[in-house]
Write a protein that holds these residues in place. Structure first.
Motif, PDB file in Angstrom:
ATOM      1  N   LEU A 217       5.181  63.335   8.204  1.00 16.34           N
ATOM      2  CA  LEU A 217       6.604  63.505   8.512  1.00 16.34           C
ATOM      3  C   LEU A 217       7.371  62.204   8.287  1.00 16.34           C
ATOM      4  O   LEU A 217       8.486  62.202   7.733  1.00 16.34           O
ATOM      5  CB  LEU A 217       6.752  63.990   9.958  1.00 16.34           C
ATOM      6  CG  LEU A 217       8.188  64.208  10.455  1.00 16.34           C
ATOM      7  CD1 LEU A 217       8.897  65.258   9.603  1.00 16.34           C
ATOM      8  CD2 LEU A 217       8.177  64.626  11.926  1.00 16.34           C
ATOM      9  N   ILE A 218       6.798  61.070   8.705  1.00 16.60           N
ATOM     10  CA  ILE A 218       7.464  59.772   8.527  1.00 16.60           C
ATOM     11  C   ILE A 218       7.607  59.444   7.047  1.00 16.60           C
ATOM     12  O   ILE A 218       8.659  58.965   6.583  1.00 16.60           O
ATOM     13  CB  ILE A 218       6.681  58.676   9.276  1.00 16.60           C
ATOM     14  CG1 ILE A 218       6.708  58.935  10.783  1.00 16.60           C
ATOM     15  CG2 ILE A 218       7.240  57.300   8.973  1.00 16.60           C
ATOM     16  CD1 ILE A 218       5.827  58.006  11.586  1.00 16.60           C
ATOM     17  N   VAL A 219       6.538  59.703   6.268  1.00 16.44           N
ATOM     18  CA  VAL A 219       6.599  59.428   4.835  1.00 16.44           C
ATOM     19  C   VAL A 219       7.621  60.355   4.158  1.00 16.44           C
ATOM     20  O   VAL A 219       8.314  59.951   3.208  1.00 16.44           O
ATOM     21  CB  VAL A 219       5.196  59.579   4.210  1.00 16.44           C
ATOM     22  CG1 VAL A 219       5.254  59.481   2.698  1.00 16.44           C
ATOM     23  CG2 VAL A 219       4.258  58.510   4.751  1.00 16.44           C
ATOM     24  N   SER A 220       7.765  61.600   4.629  1.00 16.42           N
ATOM     25  CA  SER A 220       8.767  62.509   4.063  1.00 16.42           C
ATOM     26  C   SER A 220      10.181  61.977   4.306  1.00 16.42           C
ATOM     27  O   SER A 220      11.045  62.024   3.420  1.00 16.42           O
ATOM     28  CB  SER A 220       8.610  63.901   4.673  1.00 16.42           C
ATOM     29  OG  SER A 220       7.321  64.421   4.401  1.00 16.42           O
ATOM     30  N   LEU A 221      10.438  61.434   5.503  1.00 17.61           N
ATOM     31  CA  LEU A 221      11.742  60.822   5.777  1.00 17.61           C
ATOM     32  C   LEU A 221      11.978  59.610   4.882  1.00 17.61           C
ATOM     33  O   LEU A 221      13.100  59.388   4.393  1.00 17.61           O
ATOM     34  CB  LEU A 221      11.833  60.428   7.253  1.00 17.61           C
ATOM     35  CG  LEU A 221      11.849  61.579   8.264  1.00 17.61           C
ATOM     36  CD1 LEU A 221      11.858  61.028   9.686  1.00 17.61           C
ATOM     37  CD2 LEU A 221      13.052  62.489   8.034  1.00 17.61           C
TER      38      LEU A 221
END
Length: 653
Positions: A86-90
């Motif tokens: 999720l953090i990498v997607s942001l």
């Protein structure tokens, strides 16, 4: 009933398993339809919120649902990886917000839509620079957005795999440190050289001559023992010097009880077997168990004469009981028979499995009882190096030819019978060969095992009791081996037997017996291993053969090179199955009884054979040695006999 429940459970699982993937497929197709050609209001909102990145939503959702269906526990066990994703997607949305295509819909918000633009405004609005590449406006983010990109990537990596990320940063910092150090040294220039004195003072303690130092560091081997000159040829000791053989104490009534209990124990574990042969031995008795059948039945329904249906069991098929099924019950059968341990192994050339059970009263095996066997006489007629190992089940003699082995490795725990076996082998060699035929090299780090053979004329060296003298002795033997090969090359022969044939001065065989290899390997492992391996590899053709014993059959003592060059092995009782695999490459030695019970694995045998080793008393060894020593003493002078002879009565007048 349990099988039917499991089968019905599997059938129900197969029947219900199609629903989950169909629902997942329908959900993914619904999202794809909504993104690509769904209602205008919902579709426009999705494209405006995420931009063209909304296309990646379908495969990401499909991957998440697939993992949830196949491995539902991963959501709890791998929560850090989902959070990192999720953090990498942001972070990816923040990066895509820097690119603005010429389309009016995304020229202001960028490829990441309103979500990426809002995230960028939160971290730091504006841009430091702008470029146009193929009608696509690329913005260099502000410092806040730039640090946000870096921090989101680092936090995602740390959450996904903390240890790997820390190691990568440590390696990168070390590399940067080395680069920085190199650049700093280049800026400073080369370091000034310090002038060293041409001559350094030599300390007083370093004035010892190098030859003396080498002599102290490497001791010289003991001097060789030369053969005495005799007026008459050597005479072999008679076998009457040894103790007469003893009869086996075997109780037939007790054997029948063992047979009954053995068959009952096998039947209690569902194995059909019958004892078809009994072979008594000095320490163990072998019971030959013929494997039975594993029968499968089927139910057959018939009508009797009265018209009623009657069910009966009919044999459908049958297969032989596997040998593994019997050998796996070793401990259970030992408990049922009331013995400490038993060994189960297939008998070669027989149709049954041998169950070796210890007897109540073991009988010691003398050396003479083996030497009087026809098998030993046959081997003795063919070689100068016969070995009497012991007696097996049924009175089978264990004999071997050391020249064909050509080397023997002996191992066993303390008190299992290794040293007694070596003494019996030495006694057997000196009972069958003269000093002109066989010379012995005895290495005894324990100092007391070969003390009885100190006066034998067969010895090439005095018994080597110093550990640091073993390596020089092996070096001299290697030189002797090389010299013999040079002589054989000149005579155009390839072995010692062919060289001695027709030679007026034949060369003797040399048998090297080492009582404890572990002590030698602890003192000088490299020199001892090199000497043993060199002699084992090339000594057969030169008539040099090794018998090496150790009480610690571990890989640091019996190395790979040593083990590869000793194809024949003898194992007495060992502590664990690991030691048995080191010496024999198979389990079994951990089940031996000790006190001479051994397994002998010949070079050409697929399985080891079990023998009760020969036992030679101190009195027997002393009588044999005295017989040889008496032949080395010079005969009394004739004049002395005439002086000591009493005169006749008539001569006094």
């Amino acid at each position: 009933m349990a099988k039917r429940r499991r089968a019905s459970g599997r059938r129900a699982t197969r029947d219900a398993g199609w629903r989950t993937p169909v629902l997942l497929l329908a959900l993914v197709l619904g999202v794809a339809f909504m993104v690509l050609s769904g209602p205008v209001v919902l579709r426009d909102r999705l494209w405006k919120a995420l931009g063209p990145a909304v296309v990646l939503l379908v495969p990401m959702l499909a991957a998440v649902l697939w993992v949830a269906w196949r491995h539902p526990g991963l959501f709890l066990r791998r929560w850090n990886r989902w959070l990192a994703s999720l953090i990498v997607s942001l972070d990816a949305l923040l990066f895509l917000s820097l690119f603005h295509p010429p389309d009016r819909s995304y020229s202001s918000a960028g490829l990441a839509g309103d979500v990426g633009n809002s995230l960028r405004d939160f971290l730091g609005a504006g841009s430091l620079a702008t470029w146009t590449v193929s009608n696509v406006r690329v913005e260099f983010p502000s410092w806040g957005s730039l640090w946000g990109l870096v921090l989101l990537a680092l936090v995602g990596a740390l959450v996904f795999s903390p240890r790997a990320t820390v190691r990568s940063f440590a390696r990168a910092s070390q590399g940067l440190g080395r680069v920085w150090t190199g650049l700093a040294q280049r800026r400073r220039g080369p370091s000034p050289t310090v002038a060293m004195p041409l001559h350094r003072p030599i300390p007083a303690q370093a004035t010892t001559p190098p030859a003396a130092t080498q002599a102290e560091a490497r001791p010289a081997p003991p001097p060789r023992v030369s053969l005495p000159t005799l007026a008459q040829p050597w005479q072999l000791p008679p076998q009457e010097l040894l103790e007469p053989p003893q009869e086996f104490a075997f109780d037939r009534l007790q054997a029948q009880q063992v047979v009954s209990r053995l068959e009952q124990a096998l039947a209690s574990y569902g194995i059909e077997g019958k004892v078809v042969d009994i072979s008594p031995g000095p320490a163990v008795a072998q019971y030959g168990v013929e494997p039975g059948w594993v029968r499968r039945f089927r139910e057959v329904k018939e009508r009797d004469p009265s018209g009623q249906v009657v069910a009966r069991q009919e044999e459908a098929s049958r297969t032989r009981v596997k040998v593994e099924a019997i050998t796996a019950l070793g401990q259970d059968l030992a408990l049922a028979l009331g013995v400490p341990a038993l060994r189960i192994a297939p008998v070669p050339d027989k149709g049954y499995v041998g169950v070796e059970v210890p007897v109540a009263r073991p009988t010691p095996v003398g050396l003479r009882s083996v030497m009087e066997q026809p098998a030993f006489a046959e081997v003795r007629s063919q070689t100068k190096l016969p070995l009497a190992l012991g007696l097996g089940v049924g009175g089978q003699a264990g004999v071997a030819d050391l020249a064909r082995l050509p080397h023997l490795l002996v191992a066993g725990a303390t008190g299992s019978g290794k040293s007694v076996c070596l003494k019996a082998l030495i006694t057997c060699l000196v009972m069958t060969s003269t000093p002109e035929q066989v010379r012995l090299v005895l290495v005894d780090p324990k100092r007391v095992e070969f003390v009885r053979f100190r006066a034998l004329p067969h010895l090439l060296y005095p018994p080597v009791v110093e550990v640091d003298q073993a390596a020089p002795v092996f070096e001299e033997l290697i030189q002797e081996m090389d010299q013999r090969y040079r002589h054989m090359a000149e005579a155009q022969v390839n072995n010692l037997e062919a060289f001695n044939r027709g030679n007026p001065r034949p060369l003797p065989y040399i048998a090297v017996l080492v009582d404890e290899l572990a002590d030698l390997m602890m003192a000088a492992p490299q020199e001892i291993e090199r000497g043993l391996v060199r002699l084992a590899q090339l000594g057969r053709g030169a008539g040099m053969h090794l018998v090496v014993a150790t009480q610690r059959p571990s890989v640091d003592v019996i190395t790979g090179l040593i083990k590869a060059n000793f194809p024949a092995r003898t194992s007495f009782a060992v502590v664990s199955q690991v030691d048995s695999r080191v010496i024999l490459d198979m389990p079994g030695a951990e089940q031996l009884l000790g006190r001479g019970d051994m397994l002998f694995l010949a070079t050409d045998a697929p399985r080891p054979r079990r023998f009760q080793g020969c036992f030679v008393t101190e009195a027997e060894m002393e009588r044999v040695v005295d017989q040889w020593v008496a032949q080395t003493r010079p005969p009394p002078a004739p004049g002395l006999e005439a002086v000591l002879k009493p005169a006749p009565e008539g001569d006094h007048a």
